[in-house]
Design an enzyme around this catalytic site. Structure first.
Site, PDB file in Angstrom:
ATOM      1  N   GLU A 137       0.789  -1.221   0.000  1.00 53.92           N
ATOM      2  CA  GLU A 137       0.000   0.000   0.000  1.00 53.92           C
ATOM      3  C   GLU A 137       0.826   1.278   0.000  1.00 53.92           C
ATOM      4  O   GLU A 137       0.832   2.037   0.977  1.00 53.92           O
ATOM      5  CB  GLU A 137      -0.943   0.004   1.201  1.00 53.92           C
ATOM      6  CG  GLU A 137      -1.901  -1.164   1.214  1.00 53.92           C
ATOM      7  CD  GLU A 137      -2.951  -1.063   2.315  1.00 53.92           C
ATOM      8  OE1 GLU A 137      -2.892  -0.128   3.121  1.00 53.92           O
ATOM      9  OE2 GLU A 137      -3.839  -1.936   2.349  1.00 53.92           O
ATOM     10  N   GLU A 154      -4.899  -8.885   1.112  1.00 55.59           N
ATOM     11  CA  GLU A 154      -5.433  -8.568   2.448  1.00 55.59           C
ATOM     12  C   GLU A 154      -6.934  -8.348   2.365  1.00 55.59           C
ATOM     13  O   GLU A 154      -7.420  -7.704   1.432  1.00 55.59           O
ATOM     14  CB  GLU A 154      -4.827  -7.278   3.020  1.00 55.59           C
ATOM     15  CG  GLU A 154      -3.463  -7.409   3.600  1.00 55.59           C
ATOM     16  CD  GLU A 154      -2.969  -6.106   4.234  1.00 55.59           C
ATOM     17  OE1 GLU A 154      -3.790  -5.294   4.681  1.00 55.59           O
ATOM     18  OE2 GLU A 154      -1.739  -5.930   4.263  1.00 55.59           O
TER      19      GLU A 154
HETATM   20  C1  BGC Z   1      -2.421  -2.616   6.136  1.00 59.69           C
HETATM   21  C2  BGC Z   1      -2.262  -3.354   7.443  1.00 59.69           C
HETATM   22  C3  BGC Z   1      -3.317  -2.897   8.426  1.00 59.69           C
HETATM   23  C4  BGC Z   1      -4.676  -3.185   7.846  1.00 59.69           C
HETATM   24  C5  BGC Z   1      -5.834  -2.789   8.748  1.00 59.69           C
HETATM   25  C6  BGC Z   1      -3.842  -2.480   5.684  1.00 59.69           C
HETATM   26  O1  BGC Z   1      -4.031  -1.256   5.121  1.00 59.69           O
HETATM   27  O2  BGC Z   1      -1.633  -3.197   5.148  1.00 59.69           O
HETATM   28  O3  BGC Z   1      -0.966  -3.156   7.906  1.00 59.69           O
HETATM   29  O4  BGC Z   1      -3.179  -3.497   9.657  1.00 59.69           O
HETATM   30  O5  BGC Z   1      -4.827  -2.466   6.651  1.00 59.69           O
HETATM   31  O6  BGC Z   1      -5.837  -1.440   8.990  1.00 59.69           O
END
Ligand code: BGC
Length: 470
Positions: free
Chosen positions: A193, A381
């Site tokens: 990101e 993610e």
């Molecule tokens: C990030 C993580 C973060 C997650 C939740 C993502 O944007 O890569 O590091 O913990 O979001 O906020």
């Protein structure tokens, strides 16, 4: 430590999870995604490792930032966090126990190069070798993220991402990682990101290193772009058989109503939050059509950048959590738009006050896959924070199970409509240090007691396990 007793409880818990899988609202089958679909879980070094100053590790910008007053909720520090540095073996065993085949983790740059460049810290290298080797021994494929926001502090002192010299520093770091781990690691994610760490860290000042303003943000953005391209090419040159990608956060953007000024505001926010990370990497430039003030970024271009734009990543890592609803607000600098908080919209939310809106991941998969040059997508993610409670040694996080199953249904919908999405990584393995939120947010499949570091496998993890084993 996870008590052995809680591991032997798994049958009972799996039964519960299996029954949930067959309930209509949770009905989803792994097979529907195809045999080659990759199922994983993600973590990030700074959020889980702890051991911030042991065995030769140098400080990162987050070690320094968290020590500044008022930066992190309740003044939490990540000095110990989940202590993954010492408990990695047990945690990887949990991944195995959950039948998860892919583990994405990041390297802490200052653990292996304490000053960012130059001298190597053998103990740090050793740690990642042990992590990789344990994964491989257990049949788990390790995926490396090279940069998940924890720049070595020494490099910040030299200007960090705002200094074009970062290209040389990042090249040195990439080439070292490839040399050290490339014999065993076949999938690489260059950055996590980029727009989040440049936006929050170099424009808003709410993340490390705490810089503000366009004068910091624009060079940081451009340098992150060229570093991704040059490191991507480097990994590919040295490891032609490896798959190389980079990960973006993205969110579906909806105007608050159909008034033209709000529709235009949504287009600007979309340019900032979605287009700005992916388009430059595809040689399409920055979205100045919507955001004219971005033109100032040209000041940081260099003729030698041109040759970098020809590189194409094997995959894009797509990260999605929510959608954003946007309205026109003339006094907000540059974008003249603002996000209408979910809490004010009477919609279901997570503890982050992020709207639970599963079609967002579908829309973003469709959109990103439509870019010429995006060959393949992995969801690197997706997950949710909820106020988990331990009850008699268990965490009954039904809401998280529901969140995962609803979002996964949308991933499947996109796949069935022809999107080349080939994997899904849950965020995240362990409750961990959630940046400016400290330990107030719990995103893990596994609960962590931050006093004792005890792990408790949540019901959502048993649900994921049952889904993977079905
Ligand atoms: C990030 C993580 C973060 C997650 C939740 C993502 O944007 O890569 O590091 O913990 O979001 O906020």
């Amino acid at each position: 430590m996870i008590p052995v007793a809680s591991l032997t409880m798994h049958d009972e818990r799996s039964d519960l999870a299996s029954s949930l899988l067959t309930e209509d609202r949770f009905s989803l089958s792994r097979n529907a995604f195809g045999a080659d679909f990759k199922w994983g879980v993600s973590t990030a070094a700074f959020q889980v490792e702890g051991a911030w100053n042991v065995e030769g590790k140098g400080p990162s910008i987050w070690d320094e930032f968290t020590r500044r007053n008022g930066t992190i909720r309740s003044g939490h520090l990540a000095d110990t966090s989940c202590d993954f540095y010492h408990r990695y073996a047990e945690d990887i065993d949990i991944i195995k126990f959950l039948s998860i085949d892919h583990f994405r983790f990041s390297i802490s740059w200052s653990r292996i190069l304490p000053a960012g460049t130059g001298k190597i810290n053998a103990a740090g290298v050793d740690f990642y070798n042990r992590v990789i080797d344990r994964c491989l021994r257990l049949g788990i494929e390790p995926w490396i993220t090279l940069y998940h926001w924890d720049l070595p502090l020494e490099l910040k002192k030299k200007g960090g991402w705002a200094n074009r010299d970062i290209l040389g520093w990042f090249t040195e770091y990439t080439s070292l990682c490839v040399k050290l781990f490339g014999d065993r690691v076949k999938r690489w994610i260059i950055m996590n990101e980029p727009l989040a760490f440049t936006g929050a860290g170099y424009f808003l000042g709410i993340h490390a290193p705490g810089h503000k303003g366009l004068g910091n943000f624009l060079p940081a953005v451009h340098h992150a772009t060229i570093c991704q391209l040059s490191s991507g090419r480097m990994v590919k040159d040295v490891l032609p058989g490896a798959e190389v990608g980079t990960s973006f956060s993205c969110s579906m953007i909806t105007p608050v109503n159909d008034q033209p000024r709000n529709v235009r505001a949504a287009a600007r926010m979309d340019a900032l939050l979605n287009r700005m990370s992916v388009e430059p990497l595809l040689g399409m430039g920055y979205p100045v059509d919507q955001l004219p003030s971005l033109r100032k970024i040209e000041k940081y271009f260099h003729p030698s950048d041109e040759k970098l734009y020809g590189f194409r990543f094997d995959f894009i890592g797509l990260q999605n959590y929510t959608r954003e609803v946007v309205m026109h607000v003339p006094w907000v600098p540059y974008v003249h738009a603002s996000i209408v908080k979910a809490g004010r919209r009477n919609v279901p939310v997570t503890s982050m006050d992020w709207e639970i809106y599963p079609p967002s991941i579908f829309e973003m998969l469709k959109r990103f896959s439509a870019y010429p040059g995006v060959n393949k997508i992995y969801v690197t993610e997706n997950g949710a924070s909820f106020p988990d409670k331990v009850e008699n040694g268990h965490v009954h996080d039904q809401e998280r199970m529901r969140y995962f199953s609803l979002y996964l249904s949308q991933v499947l919908r996109a796949k069935n409509e022809g999107v080349n999405v080939q994997g899904y990584f849950a965020w995240t393995l362990l409750d961990n240090f959630e940046w400016a939120e400290g330990y107030h947010q719990r995103f893990g499949l596994v609960y962590v007691d931050f006093e004792t570091r005890q792990r408790i496998i949540k019901d959502s993890a048993f649900w994921y396990k049952a889904f993977l084993e079905k």
